[in-house]
Scaffold this motif. Structure first.
Motif, PDB file in Angstrom:
ATOM      1  N   ALA A 193       0.837  -1.199   0.000  1.00  0.00           N
ATOM      2  CA  ALA A 193       0.000   0.000   0.000  1.00  0.00           C
ATOM      3  C   ALA A 193       0.872   1.250   0.000  1.00  0.00           C
ATOM      4  N   VAL A 194       0.389   2.259  -0.723  1.00  0.00           N
ATOM      5  CA  VAL A 194       0.970   3.602  -0.682  1.00  0.00           C
ATOM      6  C   VAL A 194      -0.007   4.462   0.108  1.00  0.00           C
ATOM      7  N   THR A 195       0.406   4.905   1.290  1.00  0.00           N
ATOM      8  CA  THR A 195      -0.475   5.636   2.196  1.00  0.00           C
ATOM      9  C   THR A 195      -0.140   7.121   2.158  1.00  0.00           C
ATOM     10  N   HIS A 196      -1.148   7.934   1.921  1.00  0.00           N
ATOM     11  CA  HIS A 196      -0.980   9.388   1.845  1.00  0.00           C
ATOM     12  C   HIS A 196      -1.618  10.023   3.077  1.00  0.00           C
TER      13      HIS A 196
ATOM     14  N   PHE B  93       5.968  16.478   9.619  1.00  0.00           N
ATOM     15  CA  PHE B  93       7.302  15.870   9.644  1.00  0.00           C
ATOM     16  C   PHE B  93       8.281  16.691   8.807  1.00  0.00           C
ATOM     17  N   ARG B  94       7.853  17.134   7.647  1.00  0.00           N
ATOM     18  CA  ARG B  94       8.716  17.890   6.758  1.00  0.00           C
ATOM     19  C   ARG B  94       9.087  19.240   7.385  1.00  0.00           C
ATOM     20  N   ASP B  95       8.143  19.911   8.023  1.00  0.00           N
ATOM     21  CA  ASP B  95       8.421  21.216   8.638  1.00  0.00           C
ATOM     22  C   ASP B  95       9.361  21.102   9.835  1.00  0.00           C
ATOM     23  N   ASN B  96       9.377  19.934  10.489  1.00  0.00           N
ATOM     24  CA  ASN B  96      10.203  19.746  11.683  1.00  0.00           C
ATOM     25  C   ASN B  96      11.410  18.836  11.443  1.00  0.00           C
ATOM     26  N   GLN B  97      11.765  18.643  10.180  1.00  0.00           N
ATOM     27  CA  GLN B  97      12.926  17.841   9.798  1.00  0.00           C
ATOM     28  C   GLN B  97      12.907  16.428  10.417  1.00  0.00           C
ATOM     29  N   VAL B  98      11.741  15.836  10.429  1.00  0.00           N
ATOM     30  CA  VAL B  98      11.610  14.457  10.913  1.00  0.00           C
ATOM     31  C   VAL B  98      11.776  13.519   9.731  1.00  0.00           C
ATOM     32  N   LYS B  99      12.679  12.544   9.858  1.00  0.00           N
ATOM     33  CA  LYS B  99      12.920  11.603   8.775  1.00  0.00           C
ATOM     34  C   LYS B  99      11.913  10.456   8.852  1.00  0.00           C
ATOM     35  N   VAL B 100      11.380  10.100   7.678  1.00  0.00           N
ATOM     36  CA  VAL B 100      10.362   9.051   7.599  1.00  0.00           C
ATOM     37  C   VAL B 100      10.745   8.064   6.507  1.00  0.00           C
ATOM     38  N   ASP B 101      10.549   6.781   6.789  1.00  0.00           N
ATOM     39  CA  ASP B 101      10.770   5.762   5.767  1.00  0.00           C
ATOM     40  C   ASP B 101       9.681   5.871   4.706  1.00  0.00           C
ATOM     41  N   LYS B 102      10.083   5.999   3.450  1.00  0.00           N
ATOM     42  CA  LYS B 102       9.130   6.193   2.364  1.00  0.00           C
ATOM     43  C   LYS B 102       8.815   4.889   1.620  1.00  0.00           C
ATOM     44  N   SER B 103       9.230   3.757   2.159  1.00  0.00           N
ATOM     45  CA  SER B 103       8.932   2.489   1.496  1.00  0.00           C
ATOM     46  C   SER B 103       7.455   2.147   1.628  1.00  0.00           C
ATOM     47  N   LEU B 104       6.984   1.227   0.816  1.00  0.00           N
ATOM     48  CA  LEU B 104       5.579   0.849   0.807  1.00  0.00           C
ATOM     49  C   LEU B 104       5.188   0.162   2.116  1.00  0.00           C
TER      50      LEU B 104
ATOM     51  N   SER C 261      -6.288 -11.385  -7.224  1.00  0.00           N
ATOM     52  CA  SER C 261      -5.542 -10.132  -7.052  1.00  0.00           C
ATOM     53  C   SER C 261      -6.519  -8.965  -7.121  1.00  0.00           C
ATOM     54  N   ARG C 262      -6.165  -7.874  -6.440  1.00  0.00           N
ATOM     55  CA  ARG C 262      -7.004  -6.672  -6.421  1.00  0.00           C
ATOM     56  C   ARG C 262      -6.130  -5.433  -6.500  1.00  0.00           C
ATOM     57  N   PHE C 263      -6.667  -4.427  -7.154  1.00  0.00           N
ATOM     58  CA  PHE C 263      -6.059  -3.097  -7.132  1.00  0.00           C
ATOM     59  C   PHE C 263      -7.156  -2.125  -6.724  1.00  0.00           C
ATOM     60  N   GLY C 264      -6.895  -1.334  -5.674  1.00  0.00           N
ATOM     61  CA  GLY C 264      -7.959  -0.478  -5.181  1.00  0.00           C
ATOM     62  C   GLY C 264      -7.478   0.789  -4.510  1.00  0.00           C
ATOM     63  N   TYR C 265      -8.454   1.557  -4.062  1.00  0.00           N
ATOM     64  CA  TYR C 265      -8.197   2.832  -3.396  1.00  0.00           C
ATOM     65  C   TYR C 265      -9.208   2.999  -2.269  1.00  0.00           C
ATOM     66  N   ARG C 266      -8.718   3.439  -1.097  1.00  0.00           N
ATOM     67  CA  ARG C 266      -9.596   3.766   0.027  1.00  0.00           C
ATOM     68  C   ARG C 266      -9.311   5.194   0.479  1.00  0.00           C
ATOM     69  N   ARG C 267     -10.369   5.860   0.971  1.00  0.00           N
ATOM     70  CA  ARG C 267     -10.266   7.282   1.302  1.00  0.00           C
ATOM     71  C   ARG C 267     -11.136   7.580   2.511  1.00  0.00           C
ATOM     72  N   SER C 268     -10.600   8.347   3.462  1.00  0.00           N
ATOM     73  CA  SER C 268     -11.369   8.734   4.639  1.00  0.00           C
ATOM     74  C   SER C 268     -12.588   9.549   4.245  1.00  0.00           C
ATOM     75  N   PHE C 269     -13.667   9.405   5.024  1.00  0.00           N
ATOM     76  CA  PHE C 269     -14.877  10.196   4.772  1.00  0.00           C
ATOM     77  C   PHE C 269     -14.639  11.675   5.019  1.00  0.00           C
TER      78      PHE C 269
ATOM     79  N   PRO D 217      -3.166  18.224  14.143  1.00  0.00           N
ATOM     80  CA  PRO D 217      -3.528  18.382  12.727  1.00  0.00           C
ATOM     81  C   PRO D 217      -4.692  17.481  12.338  1.00  0.00           C
ATOM     82  N   GLN D 218      -5.545  18.006  11.473  1.00  0.00           N
ATOM     83  CA  GLN D 218      -6.678  17.248  10.940  1.00  0.00           C
ATOM     84  C   GLN D 218      -6.200  16.464   9.719  1.00  0.00           C
ATOM     85  N   GLU D 219      -6.554  15.190   9.683  1.00  0.00           N
ATOM     86  CA  GLU D 219      -6.031  14.314   8.633  1.00  0.00           C
ATOM     87  C   GLU D 219      -7.154  13.668   7.834  1.00  0.00           C
ATOM     88  N   ARG D 220      -6.922  13.520   6.510  1.00  0.00           N
ATOM     89  CA  ARG D 220      -7.799  12.720   5.662  1.00  0.00           C
ATOM     90  C   ARG D 220      -6.930  11.739   4.892  1.00  0.00           C
ATOM     91  N   LEU D 221      -6.998  10.496   5.271  1.00  0.00           N
ATOM     92  CA  LEU D 221      -6.120   9.463   4.733  1.00  0.00           C
ATOM     93  C   LEU D 221      -6.556   9.036   3.342  1.00  0.00           C
TER      94      LEU D 221
END
Length: 250
Positions: A47-50, A58-69, A201-209, A225-229
């Motif tokens: 999954a690619v999670t946004h 994280f970007r504003d505070n220079q926090v490093k994050v693993d960008k792998s799937l 096999s499946r390919f799909g997309y899910r999105r927060s309400f 922070p308010q988040e919409r995944l």
């Protein structure tokens, strides 16, 4: 002598009229027609999670994050009747190491602690071929996503005193729990026998309400922070199916 040869020719005439089995075109077997199926499915997903709000933080505070799937194991139960199918699916994140090679730096890191969720799907096989079923599935679900923040250190700490030691900038729990809608395209092998194993096999997309605030099991957060995944995913699984034929017409 000529009479004997003529009688032999007449005796073998029916054989000449028969087609040669070795050169005959084999008959195509009819498409299987099992009316219903009870299905169990173990599987695996990428999954690619946004998470735009937290990723911006994280970007504003220079926090490093693993960008792998994200990698997830899944388990599902389904029932199919004719061309309709209902599915209940649970998925669980597989732990991955986010520590960089240099553990003695001063950078702050974000580690994905857990991913889990539950989805209820309704599907219809829009392509019903001899060997495949192609479903369009849509449904609703809930997902939990959790991060922890830490700063690697070379400081020596006694295990007996570890509960009294709190390194600065450490956040053991940042959680996002939200409902979502889900849509996917599923390709499955067609059932051929009463008991079958079928790849799917499946390919799909899910999105927060809607946007929901991040929260913590450790702190009472304000102004979080308010988040919409959003999440694209690719799933691979194995159908373990019990198939039942339709009623025979008298």
């Amino acid at each position: 002598m000529k009479l004997i040869f003529l009688l032999a020719m007449l005796a073998t005439y029916p054989v000449w009229g028969q087609s040669d089995d070795s050169t005959a075109t084999p008959a195509i077997p009819p498409k299987s027609n099992f009316r219903s199926s009870f299905i169990m499915e173990p599987g695996f997903a990428y999954a690619v999670t946004h998470l735009p709000a937290m990723q911006r933080y994280f970007r504003d505070n220079q926090v490093k994050v693993d960008k792998s799937l994200d990698r997830m194991a899944l388990a599902a139960f389904a029932y199919r009747r004719q061309r309709f199918k209902v599915t209940l699916q649970a998925f669980f994140g597989i732990d991955k190491s986010l520590l960089p090679p240099d553990k003695k730096g001063t950078s702050l890191f974000a580690r994905s602690q857990s991913v889990s969720g539950l989805t209820f799907l309704l599907g219809y096989d829009v392509a019903n071929t001899r060997n495949k079923r192609v479903f369009i599935n849509a449904g609703l679900g809930s997902i939990n996503y959790e991060y922890s923040l830490f700063r690697p250190s070379s400081q020596v700490v006694s295990f007996q005193n570890i509960l009294q030691y709190t390194p600065p900038a450490t956040v053991p729990s940042l959680k996002q729990t939200t409902g979502f809608w889900d849509v996917n395209v599923e390709v499955a092998q067609r059932e051929k026998r009463p008991n079958t194993f079928q790849w799917v096999s499946r390919f799909g997309y899910r999105r927060s309400f809607q946007r929901t605030p991040w929260h913590s099991e450790v702190y009472q957060l304000v102004d979080a922070p308010q988040e919409r995944l959003g999440q694209f995913y690719l799933q691979f699984g194995l159908y373990i199916a019990r198939n039942k034929p339709g009623r025979q017409k008298p």
